[in-house]
Design an enzyme around this catalytic site. Structure first.
Site, PDB file in Angstrom:
ATOM      1  CE  LYS A  93      -3.890   2.137   0.312  1.00 54.20           C
ATOM      2  NZ  LYS A  93      -3.470   2.832  -0.928  1.00 54.20           N
ATOM      3  CD  GLN A 114       3.351   4.693   2.250  1.00 58.41           C
ATOM      4  OE1 GLN A 114       3.903   5.575   1.606  1.00 58.41           O
ATOM      5  NE2 GLN A 114       2.269   4.902   2.967  1.00 58.41           N
ATOM      6  CE  LYS A 117       4.220   7.443   5.631  1.00 57.07           C
ATOM      7  NZ  LYS A 117       3.867   8.385   4.538  1.00 57.07           N
ATOM      8  CE  LYS A 129       4.844   7.351  -2.138  1.00 61.05           C
ATOM      9  NZ  LYS A 129       4.268   7.912  -0.920  1.00 61.05           N
ATOM     10  N   GLY A 168      -2.652   8.333  -4.296  1.00 61.05           N
ATOM     11  CA  GLY A 168      -1.963   9.528  -4.788  1.00 61.05           C
ATOM     12  C   GLY A 168      -0.716   9.860  -3.991  1.00 61.05           C
ATOM     13  CG  ASP A 169       3.600  10.846  -3.008  1.00 57.51           C
ATOM     14  OD1 ASP A 169       3.530  10.715  -1.782  1.00 57.51           O
ATOM     15  OD2 ASP A 169       4.594  11.368  -3.551  1.00 57.51           O
ATOM     16  CB  THR A 212      -2.098  13.498   4.440  1.00 57.12           C
ATOM     17  OG1 THR A 212      -2.469  12.369   3.654  1.00 57.12           O
ATOM     18  CG2 THR A 212      -0.635  13.390   4.815  1.00 57.12           C
ATOM     19  CG  ASN A 243      -4.090  15.925  -0.585  1.00 60.07           C
ATOM     20  OD1 ASN A 243      -3.645  15.202   0.293  1.00 60.07           O
ATOM     21  ND2 ASN A 243      -5.387  16.086  -0.761  1.00 60.07           N
TER      22      ASN A 243
HETATM   23  N1  LIG Z   1      -1.044  12.833  -0.483  1.00 65.73           N
HETATM   24  C1  LIG Z   1      -0.926  12.106   0.621  1.00 65.73           C
HETATM   25  O1  LIG Z   1      -1.892  11.547   1.123  1.00 65.73           O
HETATM   26  C2  LIG Z   1       0.390  11.988   1.299  1.00 65.73           C
HETATM   27  C3  LIG Z   1       1.499  12.696   0.882  1.00 65.73           C
HETATM   28  N2  LIG Z   1       2.651  12.643   1.609  1.00 65.73           N
HETATM   29  C4  LIG Z   1       3.813  13.428   1.229  1.00 65.73           C
HETATM   30  O2  LIG Z   1       3.495  14.816   1.328  1.00 65.73           O
HETATM   31  C5  LIG Z   1       4.258  15.576   0.389  1.00 65.73           C
HETATM   32  C6  LIG Z   1       3.334  16.398  -0.475  1.00 65.73           C
HETATM   33  O3  LIG Z   1       2.476  15.536  -1.194  1.00 65.73           O
HETATM   34  P1  LIG Z   1       1.084  16.018  -1.822  1.00 65.73           P
HETATM   35  O4  LIG Z   1       0.588  17.192  -1.094  1.00 65.73           O
HETATM   36  O5  LIG Z   1       0.245  14.825  -1.942  1.00 65.73           O
HETATM   37  O6  LIG Z   1       1.536  16.429  -3.288  1.00 65.73           O
HETATM   38  P2  LIG Z   1       0.957  17.578  -4.244  1.00 65.73           P
HETATM   39  O7  LIG Z   1       1.447  17.257  -5.587  1.00 65.73           O
HETATM   40  O8  LIG Z   1      -0.484  17.769  -4.013  1.00 65.73           O
HETATM   41  O9  LIG Z   1       1.710  18.882  -3.700  1.00 65.73           O
HETATM   42  C7  LIG Z   1       3.082  18.943  -3.626  1.00 65.73           C
HETATM   43  C8  LIG Z   1       3.484  20.344  -3.175  1.00 65.73           C
HETATM   44  O10 LIG Z   1       4.871  20.342  -2.866  1.00 65.73           O
HETATM   45  C9  LIG Z   1       5.578  21.172  -3.799  1.00 65.73           C
HETATM   46  N3  LIG Z   1       6.786  20.476  -4.270  1.00 65.73           N
HETATM   47  C10 LIG Z   1       6.845  19.274  -4.878  1.00 65.73           C
HETATM   48  N4  LIG Z   1       8.092  18.964  -5.209  1.00 65.73           N
HETATM   49  C11 LIG Z   1       8.837  20.004  -4.816  1.00 65.73           C
HETATM   50  C12 LIG Z   1      10.210  20.282  -4.887  1.00 65.73           C
HETATM   51  N5  LIG Z   1      11.070  19.432  -5.448  1.00 65.73           N
HETATM   52  N6  LIG Z   1      10.633  21.445  -4.346  1.00 65.73           N
HETATM   53  C13 LIG Z   1       9.754  22.319  -3.764  1.00 65.73           C
HETATM   54  N7  LIG Z   1       8.430  22.099  -3.679  1.00 65.73           N
HETATM   55  C14 LIG Z   1       7.990  20.970  -4.200  1.00 65.73           C
HETATM   56  C15 LIG Z   1       4.637  21.356  -4.963  1.00 65.73           C
HETATM   57  O11 LIG Z   1       4.951  22.554  -5.660  1.00 65.73           O
HETATM   58  P3  LIG Z   1       4.843  22.597  -7.252  1.00 65.73           P
HETATM   59  O12 LIG Z   1       3.382  22.625  -7.554  1.00 65.73           O
HETATM   60  O13 LIG Z   1       5.557  23.825  -7.632  1.00 65.73           O
HETATM   61  O14 LIG Z   1       5.517  21.362  -7.756  1.00 65.73           O
HETATM   62  C16 LIG Z   1       3.286  21.372  -4.265  1.00 65.73           C
HETATM   63  O15 LIG Z   1       3.029  22.619  -3.692  1.00 65.73           O
HETATM   64  C17 LIG Z   1       5.124  14.542  -0.347  1.00 65.73           C
HETATM   65  O16 LIG Z   1       6.352  14.409   0.331  1.00 65.73           O
HETATM   66  C18 LIG Z   1       4.323  13.269  -0.190  1.00 65.73           C
HETATM   67  O17 LIG Z   1       5.135  12.122  -0.331  1.00 65.73           O
HETATM   68  C19 LIG Z   1       2.727  11.924   2.764  1.00 65.73           C
HETATM   69  C20 LIG Z   1       1.675  11.201   3.215  1.00 65.73           C
HETATM   70  C21 LIG Z   1       0.453  11.100   2.462  1.00 65.73           C
HETATM   71  O1  LIG Z   2      -2.849   6.494   0.865  1.00 65.57           O
HETATM   72  C1  LIG Z   2      -1.904   5.829   0.483  1.00 65.57           C
HETATM   73  O2  LIG Z   2      -1.981   4.659   0.135  1.00 65.57           O
HETATM   74  C2  LIG Z   2      -0.526   6.391   0.387  1.00 65.57           C
HETATM   75  C3  LIG Z   2      -0.287   7.716   0.986  1.00 65.57           C
HETATM   76  C4  LIG Z   2       1.161   8.026   0.775  1.00 65.57           C
HETATM   77  O3  LIG Z   2       1.610   8.067  -0.350  1.00 65.57           O
HETATM   78  C5  LIG Z   2       2.055   8.198   1.908  1.00 65.57           C
HETATM   79  O4  LIG Z   2       1.685   7.865   3.029  1.00 65.57           O
HETATM   80  O5  LIG Z   2       3.185   8.650   1.690  1.00 65.57           O
END
Ligand SMILES: NC(=O)C1=CN([C@@H]2O[C@H](COP(=O)(O)OP(=O)(O)OC[C@H]3O[C@@H](n4cnc5c(N)ncnc54)[C@H](OP(=O)(O)O)[C@@H]3O)[C@@H](O)[C@H]2O)C=CC1
Ligand SMILES: O=C(O)CCC(=O)C(=O)O
Length: 448
Positions: A93, A114, A117, A129, A168-169, A212, A243
């Site tokens: 997952k 992951q 976690k 992943k 998603g991520d 998240t 997100n």
């Molecule tokens: N979605 C989820 O449920 C989960 C996500 N995460 C983690 O949270 C983080 C954000 O994910 P999420 O919100 O889903 O992703 P999104 O794509 O929705 O948002 C990512 C954000 O981070 C910025 N970003 C991405 N890459 C870079 C970079 N190299 N340098 C600076 N800013 C950057 C993006 O800016 P820009 O638009 O300019 O690229 C955007 O604002 C990641 O590390 C992800 O692995 C962890 C747990 C769960």
């Molecule tokens: O909801 C999921 O399966 C994954 C969420 C995720 O990508 C993370 O925890 O980093």
């Protein structure tokens, strides 16, 4: 040198030799193994059973070509990945990331993290992943759809509701999941919970979108409570505007915090009056524009080029919610010099080892990603449960379960830290607690 240090050195040498040019993977493994010393001393049976040598090797790594045709009729080729790291406690997952920086090492670090976690959530999910170096930015909906369909035309054979359940991520939200789910269904004829983060009209769970970010704040609330503090009245900065960041800001504001800054990969906005989240949602979730557009709506706010500058803003609480290694030692030093009280990681591995050390040396409350951002995947597991039962819970029901899970994770992690002689060190607590469950399940299932 103690027995545990010797094994750790040996395993790290293998990791580096077998996975050259993958610094993020080395970093993630090192952080976990550094924490495990007291657990290994207590459980020599894990060493004898080769658990440490087995746990660093993914079960399976799939790499594939993703050809698609752009709006100009040109053929484009990207690379797709799925790393199925460990399924000792449940089906693989973890999310899919679409970003130009994606490579095998990044996939492996994320899948490794992951695994632990998911163990901390207390739910039966293993670690995986995947993703691609495809960049959804600037692409039309048609291009994103054709890419997703091509990606799924290979990935479908490796996933399944009881095998491996992506979500998603970075760069993968409800639009991408919809296209991938549609193609999976078309190829397999199966209508099941092979993805989480699905739209609400076709099997998604209420509360997953928020989970998240909300979960991060529930975890932070517990961390602060232990020290007699609350979120209300605190000044907060949140990096990213995707997100995780958006729903972290939403919950922080609901809990009475003043959030003054958000960012994207180009720069950050500082709004001393407090970020107007509806504007950010409009810019990011609907228009898919840059965060810079915020100042067109709110001239009192300032925009600064360069995402790193956000860490120079004075705050009580910093929530990195963008990407790995976004806070280095220097940025951590600035946060400390400005009197930061707590840092909780919404992104995966956003703090470098130097940054973590700086926070810990300066007694900053620190919530590590594995624990603090586990609410997303935990709610994905709740989505899987609802899909299996053919039912949907209300938002309130899902949110209450999420809160309960985050409080339980905090208690579990802080108890493990105490039990293993590292009171208040939640990094060690999370790594040990996450590891022990996976290791015990691996022991029970023999040498596989
Ligand atoms: N979605 C989820 O449920 C989960 C996500 N995460 C983690 O949270 C983080 C954000 O994910 P999420 O919100 O889903 O992703 P999104 O794509 O929705 O948002 C990512 C954000 O981070 C910025 N970003 C991405 N890459 C870079 C970079 N190299 N340098 C600076 N800013 C950057 C993006 O800016 P820009 O638009 O300019 O690229 C955007 O604002 C990641 O590390 C992800 O692995 C962890 C747990 C769960
Ligand atoms: O909801 C999921 O399966 C994954 C969420 C995720 O990508 C993370 O925890 O980093």
């Amino acid at each position: 040198m103690g027995m545990s240090q010797q094994v750790i050195d040996e395993v790290m040498e293998i990791v580096k030799k077998r996975n050259p040019n993958e610094p993020e993977f080395h970093q993630a493994v090192m952080e976990v193994f550094e924490s495990l010393k007291p657990a290994i001393e207590k459980h020599p049976e894990f060493v004898e059973a080769g658990i440490l040598h087995r746990i660093i090797e993914p079960d399976r790594q799939v790499i594939f070509r993703v050809p698609w045709v752009d709006d100009q009729g040109r053929v484009q080729v990207n690379r797709g990945y799925r790393v199925q790291f460990n399924n000792a406690i449940g089906p693989y997952k973890g999310g899919l990331r679409f970003h130009p920086s994606v490579n095998l090492g990044i996939m492996k670090f994320l899948a490794f993290e992951q695994t632990f976690k998911n163990s901390l959530t207390g739910l039966p999910i293993g670690g995986g992943k995947g993703g691609s170096d495809f960049d959804p930015k600037g692409k039309s909906d048609g291009e994103v759809m054709r890419f997703c369909q091509s990606f799924m035309t290979e990935l479908y054979r490796h996933v399944g509701a009881d095998v491996d359940v992506p979500a998603g991520d970075i760069g993968v939200g409800s639009r991408e999941i919809g296209y991938m789910y549609g193609q999976y269904k078309r190829i397999t004829t199966l209508y099941n919970g092979v993805f989480t983060g699905k739209g609400l009209t076709y099997g998604g769970s209420l509360g997953r979108k928020e989970a998240t970010g909300y979960g991060l704040l529930y975890f932070l609330e517990e961390m602060l409570k232990e020290k007699g503090q609350t979120i209300a009245g605190k000044t907060v900065i949140v990096s990213g505007s995707g997100n995780v960041a958006i729903y972290a800001v939403e919950k922080a504001q609901q809990l009475g915090a003043r959030v003054v800054a958000m960012s994207d990969s180009n720069g950050y906005v500082y709004d001393p009056e407090g970020i107007k989240l509806n504007t950010v949602k409009q810019i990011k979730e609907i228009e898919r524009k840059r965060i810079k557009a915020y100042v067109e709506h709110h001239p009192s706010a300032q925009y600064h080029e360069g995402s790193k500058g956000i860490w120079s803003i004075k705050c009580d609480i910093a929530l990195p919610c963008a990407t790995q290694n976004e806070i280095d030692g220097e940025s951590a030093g600035k946060l400390v010099a400005n009197g930061v009280l707590a840092v909780a990681e919404g992104a995966n591995m956003p703090s470098t080892p130097e940054a973590i050390k700086t926070f810990q040396d300066n007694k900053v409350l620190f919530g590590p990603a594995k624990a603090a951002n586990a609410g997303g995947v935990a709610t994905s597991a709740l989505e899987m449960s609802q899909n299996s039962m053919r039912c949907s819970w209300t938002f309130e029901e899902v949110d209450a379960r999420l809160k309960n899970i985050m409080v339980t994770i905090y208690r579990q992690v802080s108890r493990a830290a105490r039990e293993y002689g590292c009171e208040d060190d939640l990094v060690t607590g999370a790594n040990i607690a996450g590891f022990l469950k996976v290791a015990e399940a691996m022991m029970a299932q023999g040498i596989v």
